[in-house]
Design a protein around this motif. Sequence first.
Motif, PDB file in Angstrom:
ATOM      1  N   PHE A 104      -6.992  -1.242   8.500  1.00  0.00           N
ATOM      2  CA  PHE A 104      -5.851  -0.344   8.640  1.00  0.00           C
ATOM      3  C   PHE A 104      -5.569  -0.101  10.122  1.00  0.00           C
ATOM      4  CE2 PHE A 104      -8.024   0.562   4.715  1.00  0.00           C
ATOM      5  CZ  PHE A 104      -7.038   0.859   3.794  1.00  0.00           C
ATOM      6  N   VAL A 105      -4.277   0.009  10.472  1.00  0.00           N
ATOM      7  CA  VAL A 105      -3.861   0.468  11.793  1.00  0.00           C
ATOM      8  C   VAL A 105      -3.301   1.870  11.617  1.00  0.00           C
ATOM      9  CG1 VAL A 105      -2.298   0.134  13.743  1.00  0.00           C
ATOM     10  CG2 VAL A 105      -3.372  -1.852  12.646  1.00  0.00           C
ATOM     11  N   ILE A 106      -3.837   2.817  12.378  1.00  0.00           N
ATOM     12  CA  ILE A 106      -3.448   4.221  12.257  1.00  0.00           C
ATOM     13  C   ILE A 106      -2.972   4.703  13.622  1.00  0.00           C
ATOM     14  CG2 ILE A 106      -4.250   6.543  11.656  1.00  0.00           C
ATOM     15  CD1 ILE A 106      -6.368   5.105   9.875  1.00  0.00           C
ATOM     16  N   ASP A 107      -1.778   5.322  13.651  1.00  0.00           N
ATOM     17  CA  ASP A 107      -1.189   5.683  14.944  1.00  0.00           C
ATOM     18  C   ASP A 107      -1.720   7.019  15.444  1.00  0.00           C
ATOM     19  OD1 ASP A 107       0.192   7.753  13.684  1.00  0.00           O
ATOM     20  OD2 ASP A 107       2.140   6.755  13.746  1.00  0.00           O
ATOM     21  N   ALA A 108      -1.195   7.448  16.600  1.00  0.00           N
ATOM     22  CA  ALA A 108      -1.716   8.646  17.260  1.00  0.00           C
ATOM     23  C   ALA A 108      -1.450   9.912  16.469  1.00  0.00           C
ATOM     24  CB  ALA A 108      -1.111   8.763  18.667  1.00  0.00           C
ATOM     25  N   GLN A 109      -0.494   9.881  15.561  1.00  0.00           N
ATOM     26  CA  GLN A 109      -0.206  11.040  14.710  1.00  0.00           C
ATOM     27  C   GLN A 109      -1.016  11.005  13.413  1.00  0.00           C
ATOM     28  OE1 GLN A 109       2.510   9.267  16.257  1.00  0.00           O
ATOM     29  NE2 GLN A 109       2.128  10.798  17.844  1.00  0.00           N
ATOM     30  N   GLY A 110      -1.882  10.011  13.259  1.00  0.00           N
ATOM     31  CA  GLY A 110      -2.702   9.915  12.069  1.00  0.00           C
ATOM     32  C   GLY A 110      -1.999   9.290  10.889  1.00  0.00           C
ATOM     33  N   VAL A 111      -0.946   8.492  11.153  1.00  0.00           N
ATOM     34  CA  VAL A 111      -0.156   7.866  10.098  1.00  0.00           C
ATOM     35  C   VAL A 111      -0.554   6.396   9.967  1.00  0.00           C
ATOM     36  CG1 VAL A 111       2.182   7.239   9.343  1.00  0.00           C
ATOM     37  CG2 VAL A 111       1.762   9.459  10.436  1.00  0.00           C
ATOM     38  N   VAL A 112      -0.739   5.930   8.743  1.00  0.00           N
ATOM     39  CA  VAL A 112      -1.091   4.530   8.494  1.00  0.00           C
ATOM     40  C   VAL A 112       0.152   3.666   8.709  1.00  0.00           C
ATOM     41  CG1 VAL A 112      -1.903   2.865   6.771  1.00  0.00           C
ATOM     42  CG2 VAL A 112      -2.861   5.175   6.832  1.00  0.00           C
ATOM     43  N   ARG A 113       0.044   2.689   9.587  1.00  0.00           N
ATOM     44  CA  ARG A 113       1.181   1.819   9.905  1.00  0.00           C
ATOM     45  C   ARG A 113       1.011   0.387   9.404  1.00  0.00           C
ATOM     46  NH1 ARG A 113       5.169   5.266  10.536  1.00  0.00           N
ATOM     47  NH2 ARG A 113       4.856   6.743  12.242  1.00  0.00           N
ATOM     48  N   PHE A 114      -0.223   0.001   9.081  1.00  0.00           N
ATOM     49  CA  PHE A 114      -0.455  -1.394   8.682  1.00  0.00           C
ATOM     50  C   PHE A 114      -1.721  -1.442   7.844  1.00  0.00           C
ATOM     51  CE2 PHE A 114      -2.659  -5.436   9.359  1.00  0.00           C
ATOM     52  CZ  PHE A 114      -1.671  -6.366   9.062  1.00  0.00           C
ATOM     53  N   LYS A 115      -1.717  -2.339   6.842  1.00  0.00           N
ATOM     54  CA  LYS A 115      -2.916  -2.558   6.044  1.00  0.00           C
ATOM     55  C   LYS A 115      -3.063  -4.043   5.758  1.00  0.00           C
ATOM     56  CE  LYS A 115      -5.179  -1.501   1.629  1.00  0.00           C
ATOM     57  NZ  LYS A 115      -5.126  -0.734   0.368  1.00  0.00           N
ATOM     58  N   GLN A 116      -4.254  -4.540   5.984  1.00  0.00           N
ATOM     59  CA  GLN A 116      -4.589  -5.923   5.659  1.00  0.00           C
ATOM     60  C   GLN A 116      -5.616  -5.907   4.541  1.00  0.00           C
ATOM     61  OE1 GLN A 116      -3.664  -8.921   6.317  1.00  0.00           O
ATOM     62  NE2 GLN A 116      -5.400 -10.192   5.722  1.00  0.00           N
ATOM     63  N   ILE A 117      -5.277  -6.522   3.416  1.00  0.00           N
ATOM     64  CA  ILE A 117      -6.211  -6.653   2.304  1.00  0.00           C
ATOM     65  C   ILE A 117      -6.883  -8.020   2.415  1.00  0.00           C
ATOM     66  CG2 ILE A 117      -6.446  -6.730  -0.200  1.00  0.00           C
ATOM     67  CD1 ILE A 117      -3.946  -4.988  -0.399  1.00  0.00           C
ATOM     68  N   GLY A 118      -8.204  -8.011   2.438  1.00  0.00           N
ATOM     69  CA  GLY A 118      -8.933  -9.262   2.588  1.00  0.00           C
ATOM     70  C   GLY A 118      -9.284  -9.522   4.043  1.00  0.00           C
ATOM     71  N   PRO A 119      -9.936 -10.652   4.318  1.00  0.00           N
ATOM     72  CA  PRO A 119     -10.393 -10.945   5.682  1.00  0.00           C
ATOM     73  C   PRO A 119      -9.232 -11.045   6.663  1.00  0.00           C
ATOM     74  CG  PRO A 119     -11.369 -12.449   4.081  1.00  0.00           C
ATOM     75  CD  PRO A 119     -10.300 -11.717   3.366  1.00  0.00           C
ATOM     76  N   SER A 144       0.836  -1.190   0.000  1.00  0.00           N
ATOM     77  CA  SER A 144       0.000   0.000   0.000  1.00  0.00           C
ATOM     78  C   SER A 144       0.874   1.245   0.000  1.00  0.00           C
ATOM     79  CB  SER A 144      -0.912   0.016   1.233  1.00  0.00           C
ATOM     80  OG  SER A 144      -1.577   1.257   1.331  1.00  0.00           O
ATOM     81  N   PRO A 145       0.592   2.211  -0.890  1.00  0.00           N
ATOM     82  CA  PRO A 145       1.354   3.461  -0.877  1.00  0.00           C
ATOM     83  C   PRO A 145       1.070   4.318   0.349  1.00  0.00           C
ATOM     84  CG  PRO A 145      -0.449   3.596  -2.452  1.00  0.00           C
ATOM     85  CD  PRO A 145      -0.407   2.175  -1.967  1.00  0.00           C
ATOM     86  N   LEU A 146       0.046   3.925   1.133  1.00  0.00           N
ATOM     87  CA  LEU A 146      -0.302   4.715   2.315  1.00  0.00           C
ATOM     88  C   LEU A 146       0.555   4.383   3.532  1.00  0.00           C
ATOM     89  CD1 LEU A 146      -4.212   4.840   2.304  1.00  0.00           C
ATOM     90  CD2 LEU A 146      -2.612   6.684   1.824  1.00  0.00           C
ATOM     91  N   ILE A 147       1.250   3.255   3.509  1.00  0.00           N
ATOM     92  CA  ILE A 147       2.034   2.858   4.676  1.00  0.00           C
ATOM     93  C   ILE A 147       3.060   3.937   4.996  1.00  0.00           C
ATOM     94  CG2 ILE A 147       3.627   1.137   5.615  1.00  0.00           C
ATOM     95  CD1 ILE A 147       0.751   0.174   5.353  1.00  0.00           C
ATOM     96  N   ASN A 148       3.066   4.343   6.286  1.00  0.00           N
ATOM     97  CA  ASN A 148       3.946   5.410   6.791  1.00  0.00           C
ATOM     98  C   ASN A 148       3.619   6.773   6.204  1.00  0.00           C
ATOM     99  OD1 ASN A 148       5.359   3.552   8.408  1.00  0.00           O
ATOM    100  ND2 ASN A 148       6.720   3.026   6.713  1.00  0.00           N
ATOM    101  N   LYS A 149       2.392   6.916   5.682  1.00  0.00           N
ATOM    102  CA  LYS A 149       1.909   8.205   5.181  1.00  0.00           C
ATOM    103  C   LYS A 149       0.670   8.615   5.991  1.00  0.00           C
ATOM    104  CE  LYS A 149       4.841   8.297   1.703  1.00  0.00           C
ATOM    105  NZ  LYS A 149       4.360   7.948   0.364  1.00  0.00           N
ATOM    106  N   PRO A 150       0.383   9.925   6.060  1.00  0.00           N
ATOM    107  CA  PRO A 150      -0.825  10.362   6.775  1.00  0.00           C
ATOM    108  C   PRO A 150      -2.083   9.733   6.186  1.00  0.00           C
ATOM    109  CG  PRO A 150       0.617  12.227   6.338  1.00  0.00           C
ATOM    110  CD  PRO A 150       1.185  11.064   5.570  1.00  0.00           C
ATOM    111  N   ALA A 151      -2.975   9.313   7.051  1.00  0.00           N
ATOM    112  CA  ALA A 151      -4.245   8.753   6.597  1.00  0.00           C
ATOM    113  C   ALA A 151      -5.057   9.845   5.902  1.00  0.00           C
ATOM    114  CB  ALA A 151      -5.028   8.187   7.781  1.00  0.00           C
ATOM    115  N   PRO A 152      -5.699   9.541   4.785  1.00  0.00           N
ATOM    116  CA  PRO A 152      -6.513  10.545   4.086  1.00  0.00           C
ATOM    117  C   PRO A 152      -7.607  11.118   4.992  1.00  0.00           C
ATOM    118  CG  PRO A 152      -6.157   8.630   2.690  1.00  0.00           C
ATOM    119  CD  PRO A 152      -5.657   8.253   4.046  1.00  0.00           C
ATOM    120  N   ALA A 153      -7.890  12.392   4.792  1.00  0.00           N
ATOM    121  CA  ALA A 153      -8.917  13.066   5.591  1.00  0.00           C
ATOM    122  C   ALA A 153     -10.312  12.568   5.199  1.00  0.00           C
ATOM    123  CB  ALA A 153      -8.819  14.571   5.402  1.00  0.00           C
ATOM    124  N   PHE A 154     -11.227  12.649   6.155  1.00  0.00           N
ATOM    125  CA  PHE A 154     -12.620  12.296   5.873  1.00  0.00           C
ATOM    126  C   PHE A 154     -13.517  13.024   6.869  1.00  0.00           C
ATOM    127  CE2 PHE A 154     -11.000   8.976   8.742  1.00  0.00           C
ATOM    128  CZ  PHE A 154     -11.906   9.065   9.786  1.00  0.00           C
TER     129      PHE A 154
END
Length: 223
Positions: free
Chosen positions: A133-148, A24-34
């Motif tokens: 997704f696991v997102i840390d206290a700074q709002g950064v994506v640290r982990f992504k699981q695709i699928g169940p 995932s290109p989001l790993i270690n990047k800020p989670a998108p706003a919503f």
Amino acid sequence: LALFALMGVFLFRGLNLNPREVPSPLINKPAPAFALPRLDDPAQTIRREDLLGKVWILNVWASWCAPCRQEHPLVVDFARRNSVPVYGLNYKDKRDAAQAWLRSLGDPYAATLVDADGKVGIDYGVYGVPETFVIDAQGVVRFKQIGPLTPEAIREASAQPSLREVAPHPPPMSPPSSRNSRPLPGMRPLIITVIKSAWCAALARSGTAGARALIMVSTTVIG
């Protein structure tokens, strides 16, 4: 002809890729706003900024998703045993169907956010539900699981430093008391006064030998 052959090779390789192995290109990047309404109360909106300052998990699911039903008992168990809040992202679903699904299977989520048009899912690079997704206290994506989710995936996610930091720790134990512990600083003047009085009494009763013994005791007690 060569161009069509090359396109065929790339198509064949693409069909054989395992989407779970795509980084995932989001790993270690800020989670998108919503800013999304809650499933249980559409009048309330939750934003990414509301979740800053704490580690949290985003689980993408839908009532029409068969693999979501497969993983749901693991999500329920994880939420029950851990202090990390799990937020649901209800993806391209119908509100009534999603609410009935949670009533039937259990609701492990701190809140479920409604992504009715799937735009937030696109921002998060969702290939298809479920994803987590696991997102840390700074709002950064640290982990992504695709699928169940699987027990192995949960162990991998739990090994993330951001999750280990919020794992419950027992309170520190007070050090055991000891006879050789030094007195508190506020008690020292009182102890010195008592020892001086006893010293004078010892001199009167037993002379120099008794005083020497008392000096040794006072040195040990006062430290």
